[in-house]
Write an enzyme that holds these catalytic residues in place. Structure first.
Site, PDB file in Angstrom:
ATOM      1  N   CYS A  44      97.993  -0.651 -15.550  1.00  0.00           N
ATOM      2  CA  CYS A  44      97.032  -0.928 -16.617  1.00  0.00           C
ATOM      3  C   CYS A  44      96.890   0.377 -17.392  1.00  0.00           C
ATOM      4  O   CYS A  44      97.616   1.333 -17.151  1.00  0.00           O
ATOM      5  CB  CYS A  44      95.697  -1.388 -16.037  1.00  0.00           C
ATOM      6  SG  CYS A  44      94.775  -0.034 -15.343  1.00  0.00           S
TER       7      CYS A  44
ATOM      8  N   ARG B  35      93.267  -7.026 -14.438  1.00  0.00           N
ATOM      9  CA  ARG B  35      93.935  -6.157 -13.459  1.00  0.00           C
ATOM     10  C   ARG B  35      93.344  -6.406 -12.081  1.00  0.00           C
ATOM     11  O   ARG B  35      94.053  -6.458 -11.087  1.00  0.00           O
ATOM     12  CB  ARG B  35      93.766  -4.709 -13.911  1.00  0.00           C
ATOM     13  CG  ARG B  35      93.430  -3.715 -12.844  1.00  0.00           C
ATOM     14  CD  ARG B  35      94.569  -3.354 -11.962  1.00  0.00           C
ATOM     15  NE  ARG B  35      94.082  -2.974 -10.621  1.00  0.00           N
ATOM     16  CZ  ARG B  35      94.871  -2.902  -9.571  1.00  0.00           C
ATOM     17  NH1 ARG B  35      96.134  -3.230  -9.694  1.00  0.00           N
ATOM     18  NH2 ARG B  35      94.407  -2.547  -8.393  1.00  0.00           N
TER      19      ARG B  35
ATOM     20  N   LYS C 194      79.542  -5.597 -13.633  1.00  0.00           N
ATOM     21  CA  LYS C 194      80.879  -6.222 -13.700  1.00  0.00           C
ATOM     22  C   LYS C 194      81.608  -6.031 -12.373  1.00  0.00           C
ATOM     23  O   LYS C 194      82.189  -6.974 -11.834  1.00  0.00           O
ATOM     24  CB  LYS C 194      81.694  -5.566 -14.813  1.00  0.00           C
ATOM     25  CG  LYS C 194      83.182  -5.869 -14.742  1.00  0.00           C
ATOM     26  CD  LYS C 194      83.982  -5.190 -15.816  1.00  0.00           C
ATOM     27  CE  LYS C 194      84.449  -3.826 -15.448  1.00  0.00           C
ATOM     28  NZ  LYS C 194      85.666  -3.742 -14.634  1.00  0.00           N
ATOM     29  N   ASN C 195      81.549  -4.810 -11.814  1.00  0.00           N
ATOM     30  CA  ASN C 195      82.352  -4.511 -10.622  1.00  0.00           C
ATOM     31  C   ASN C 195      81.752  -5.033  -9.338  1.00  0.00           C
ATOM     32  O   ASN C 195      82.301  -4.830  -8.266  1.00  0.00           O
ATOM     33  CB  ASN C 195      82.611  -2.999 -10.543  1.00  0.00           C
ATOM     34  CG  ASN C 195      83.547  -2.558 -11.648  1.00  0.00           C
ATOM     35  OD1 ASN C 195      84.157  -3.400 -12.317  1.00  0.00           O
ATOM     36  ND2 ASN C 195      83.647  -1.265 -11.872  1.00  0.00           N
TER      37      ASN C 195
ATOM     38  N   ILE D 203      90.596  10.356  -9.322  1.00  0.00           N
ATOM     39  CA  ILE D 203      90.779   8.985  -8.832  1.00  0.00           C
ATOM     40  C   ILE D 203      91.986   8.306  -9.458  1.00  0.00           C
ATOM     41  O   ILE D 203      92.798   7.694  -8.751  1.00  0.00           O
ATOM     42  CB  ILE D 203      89.500   8.130  -9.078  1.00  0.00           C
ATOM     43  CG1 ILE D 203      88.259   8.800  -8.482  1.00  0.00           C
ATOM     44  CG2 ILE D 203      89.703   6.711  -8.559  1.00  0.00           C
ATOM     45  CD1 ILE D 203      88.258   8.892  -6.967  1.00  0.00           C
TER      46      ILE D 203
ATOM     47  N   ASP E 299      84.299   6.042 -13.476  1.00  0.00           N
ATOM     48  CA  ASP E 299      84.014   5.155 -14.616  1.00  0.00           C
ATOM     49  C   ASP E 299      83.049   5.787 -15.606  1.00  0.00           C
ATOM     50  O   ASP E 299      82.911   5.285 -16.725  1.00  0.00           O
ATOM     51  CB  ASP E 299      83.438   3.819 -14.121  1.00  0.00           C
ATOM     52  CG  ASP E 299      84.453   3.045 -13.317  1.00  0.00           C
ATOM     53  OD1 ASP E 299      84.065   2.099 -12.614  1.00  0.00           O
ATOM     54  OD2 ASP E 299      85.648   3.404 -13.371  1.00  0.00           O
TER      55      ASP E 299
ATOM     56  N   ARG F 283      98.730   0.723 -10.699  1.00  0.00           N
ATOM     57  CA  ARG F 283      97.597   0.319  -9.844  1.00  0.00           C
ATOM     58  C   ARG F 283      98.187  -0.223  -8.539  1.00  0.00           C
ATOM     59  O   ARG F 283      98.342  -1.416  -8.354  1.00  0.00           O
ATOM     60  CB  ARG F 283      96.731  -0.718 -10.550  1.00  0.00           C
ATOM     61  CG  ARG F 283      96.108  -0.225 -11.838  1.00  0.00           C
ATOM     62  CD  ARG F 283      95.067   0.879 -11.667  1.00  0.00           C
ATOM     63  NE  ARG F 283      93.849   0.437 -11.042  1.00  0.00           N
ATOM     64  CZ  ARG F 283      92.810  -0.096 -11.708  1.00  0.00           C
ATOM     65  NH1 ARG F 283      92.899  -0.272 -12.997  1.00  0.00           N
ATOM     66  NH2 ARG F 283      91.722  -0.472 -11.076  1.00  0.00           N
ATOM     67  N   PRO F 284      98.595   0.667  -7.644  1.00  0.00           N
ATOM     68  CA  PRO F 284      99.248   0.223  -6.400  1.00  0.00           C
ATOM     69  C   PRO F 284      98.325  -0.621  -5.525  1.00  0.00           C
ATOM     70  O   PRO F 284      97.093  -0.537  -5.657  1.00  0.00           O
ATOM     71  CB  PRO F 284      99.596   1.540  -5.710  1.00  0.00           C
ATOM     72  CG  PRO F 284      98.677   2.543  -6.294  1.00  0.00           C
ATOM     73  CD  PRO F 284      98.399   2.098  -7.703  1.00  0.00           C
ATOM     74  N   ILE F 285      98.937  -1.426  -4.675  1.00  0.00           N
ATOM     75  CA  ILE F 285      98.128  -2.237  -3.746  1.00  0.00           C
ATOM     76  C   ILE F 285      98.606  -2.036  -2.312  1.00  0.00           C
ATOM     77  O   ILE F 285      98.416  -2.893  -1.454  1.00  0.00           O
ATOM     78  CB  ILE F 285      98.182  -3.741  -4.124  1.00  0.00           C
ATOM     79  CG1 ILE F 285      99.636  -4.248  -4.121  1.00  0.00           C
ATOM     80  CG2 ILE F 285      97.516  -4.000  -5.465  1.00  0.00           C
ATOM     81  CD1 ILE F 285      99.731  -5.771  -4.210  1.00  0.00           C
ATOM     82  N   ASP F 286      99.210  -0.877  -2.034  1.00  0.00           N
ATOM     83  CA  ASP F 286      99.742  -0.612  -0.689  1.00  0.00           C
ATOM     84  C   ASP F 286      98.651  -0.661   0.380  1.00  0.00           C
ATOM     85  O   ASP F 286      98.893  -1.147   1.497  1.00  0.00           O
ATOM     86  CB  ASP F 286     100.454   0.750  -0.664  1.00  0.00           C
ATOM     87  CG  ASP F 286      99.559   1.865  -1.176  1.00  0.00           C
ATOM     88  OD1 ASP F 286      98.985   1.724  -2.274  1.00  0.00           O
ATOM     89  OD2 ASP F 286      99.386   2.867  -0.463  1.00  0.00           O
ATOM     90  N   LEU F 287      97.447  -0.231   0.050  1.00  0.00           N
ATOM     91  CA  LEU F 287      96.373  -0.241   1.064  1.00  0.00           C
ATOM     92  C   LEU F 287      95.970  -1.683   1.394  1.00  0.00           C
ATOM     93  O   LEU F 287      95.695  -2.028   2.545  1.00  0.00           O
ATOM     94  CB  LEU F 287      95.161   0.544   0.549  1.00  0.00           C
ATOM     95  CG  LEU F 287      95.412   2.026   0.250  1.00  0.00           C
ATOM     96  CD1 LEU F 287      94.167   2.674  -0.343  1.00  0.00           C
ATOM     97  CD2 LEU F 287      95.854   2.770   1.502  1.00  0.00           C
TER      98      LEU F 287
ATOM     99  N   ARG G 104      85.631  -6.298 -22.122  1.00  0.00           N
ATOM    100  CA  ARG G 104      85.880  -6.595 -20.700  1.00  0.00           C
ATOM    101  C   ARG G 104      84.661  -6.213 -19.856  1.00  0.00           C
ATOM    102  O   ARG G 104      84.414  -6.823 -18.822  1.00  0.00           O
ATOM    103  CB  ARG G 104      87.088  -5.791 -20.207  1.00  0.00           C
ATOM    104  CG  ARG G 104      88.437  -6.296 -20.654  1.00  0.00           C
ATOM    105  CD  ARG G 104      89.538  -5.544 -19.929  1.00  0.00           C
ATOM    106  NE  ARG G 104      89.213  -5.398 -18.525  1.00  0.00           N
ATOM    107  CZ  ARG G 104      89.403  -4.264 -17.819  1.00  0.00           C
ATOM    108  NH1 ARG G 104      89.905  -3.209 -18.396  1.00  0.00           N
ATOM    109  NH2 ARG G 104      89.078  -4.207 -16.538  1.00  0.00           N
TER     110      ARG G 104
END
Ligand code: EPZ
Length: 420
Positions: free
Chosen positions: A117, A93, A23-24, A329, A307, A122-126, A399
């Site tokens: 989630c 997500r 999936k990933n 994580i 995971d 779930r930050p997206i600063d990077l 999912r």
């Protein structure tokens, strides 16, 4: 009526099971088909609700998509939209994975802010910092985030303060058609990063070093379509290993890349399992009762994967002794512990630490999934619990797992999906 899984525990699993595509890996590869600007065929693509959600986003953006004979095709020749609306962003997500690819096709990209989630914010600063370095101007307004490319993105050095999987993937994809060379340092090293680089290179990109901490992307003018096969799912493999382990079983996993599963092998061996490798097969033989695992700390690859934390924790609930988990994580990735406790598990959590005191028996109970891997943990525990376990909220499980109940039943589990 919502479906549930009904599991009558206590059956020892044995036999063979084949692992699906990851999936990933499928999700970032599907997002990157947008950058190809032509027809891509994605083989070994798992049939999951997250994959369907990615397909819906691609269609919304103007791509022609469809399944035929197990192959997911995407033709991204014509992109007609440059935004992902809230209802589609909320579906999945990881829809932030589309950002890099959209920036290769759109001057201006508008996304609704990816909410949190089940695992916490779930930050997206990077992602924002990296794309800003490459020349994209970012504006946050009314719950949306708008990226303006301002001409062609330019290659540059992108030092990541944390080896973020998603950020590494977005930067690689955006940089594939930037002007000049991009060097990512402290890049994520997960196998899915290498698989995405292989896909992009098949589309004509020039990416080197993927899978290591420094990835170099030499921008090209444009990409083209390709045919790609997704790598096997190392977390699905770990899930079947946990099912075999907790039931004292003996299972042969097929279509696995041993190296990708290696980070979880020491934990299963510490629990008393014997694991052997033969080509793309992994055999796991479990003792009647598992031993505890002294200490598991989740880390970026090649460390123990976050995971797999919930599914290995499920195994330790009925082990002989106490096990300690440190989740480094994500902020809140212990939500499955309350549901496991309903089955008699003895788990104490304190922030990012969980201590599991193994008990001799788990009892079947009605439990509700809280997130994808937490759902897999409840199924794992149900396989060994005495009596019937009913797992609800299966949307979380669907999912990331394709027909898991069919695979487990094929190994001898008494499990079926019914209306609640
Ligand atoms: C990917 O998520 C996976 N999802 C996750 O799998 C997996 O748990 C995770 O990588 C870690 O291996 C997909 O590939 C679709 P990250 P991603 O960016 O990319 C923080 C599953 O169960 N962070 O490496 O979102 C973040 O909050 C899912 O299959 C920032 O602070 O993971 C987290 O604490 C769950 N700022 C940590 O880094 C950012 O800009 C790891 O995130 C980005 C991330």
């Amino acid at each position: 009526m919502m479906s549930v899984l009904k599991i009558n525990g206590g059956k020892r699993l044995s036999g063979e099971v084949s692992v699906h595509g990851a999936k990933n890996s499928a999700l970032p590869v599907l997002a990157a088909t947008l950058a190809a600007g032509g027809k891509c065929e994605i083989h070994n693509c798992p049939r999951l609700s997250d994959v369907e959600a990615a397909g819906a986003i691609l269609s919304y953006l103007g791509c022609r998509t469809g399944w035929s004979d197990g192959v997911f095709s995407v033709d991204s020749s014509d992109v007609s939209r440059c935004e992902i609306p809230d209802e589609l962003m909320r579906e999945m997500r990881s829809s932030i994975a589309f950002l890099g690819a959209m920036l290769t096709r759109c001057e201006c990209v508008k996304l609704s802010m990816p909410g949190g989630c089940e695992l916490g914010p779930r930050p997206i600063d990077l992602h924002i910092d990296a794309l800003g370095r490459m020349g994209a101007r970012v504006e946050e307004r009314d719950g949306c985030i708008i990226f303006r490319r301002g001409g062609r993105l330019r290659g540059c050095r992108v030092p990541l303060s944390f080896p973020s999987v998603g950020a590494t993937e977005n930067i690689m994809t955006a940089a594939s058609t930037a002007k000049g060379t991009t060097v990512i340092t402290n890049a994520a090293r997960e196998p899915e990063i290498s698989d995405l680089a292989d896909f992009l290179n098949s589309c004509g990109a020039r990416i080197g070093g993927a899978g290591g901490s420094t990835v170099v992307i030499e921008g090209v003018e444009r990409l083209h379509g390709c045919i790609h096969s997704v790598i096997p799912d190392r977390i699905e493999a770990a899930t079947y290993m946990a099912a075999a382990a907790i039931t004292g079983g003996s299972v042969l996993l097929k279509n696995v890349i041993a190296e990708h599963v290696m980070p979880v092998v020491p934990s299963f061996e510490e629990m008393g399992c014997v694991i052997s490798f033969c080509g793309s097969d992994i055999k796991i033989e479990a003792p009647q009762r598992l031993h505890a695992v002294r200490y598991i700390r989740t880390m970026p690859y090649p460390g123990f994967p976050t995971d797999a934390q919930a599914i290995v924790m499920a195994c330790t609930c009925r082990a002989d002794g106490s096990s300690v988990f440190a989740e480094t994580i994500f902020d809140s990735r212990f939500r499955h512990t309350a549901e496991l406790a309903r089955m008699g598990a003895r788990i104490k959590t304190d922030g990012r630490i969980a201590v599991v005191e193994g008990v001799s028996r788990l009892c079947g109970a009605p439990v509700a999934a809280t997130d994808l891997r937490g759902a897999a943990a409840l199924v794992t525990a149900g396989l060994a619990a005495e009596g019937t376990t009913t797992v609800s909220q299966l949307r979380h499980l669907d999912r990331g797992y394709q027909d898991i109940e069919t695979a487990l039943a094929g190994l001898g589990a008494d499990i079926k999906r019914t209306d609640g």
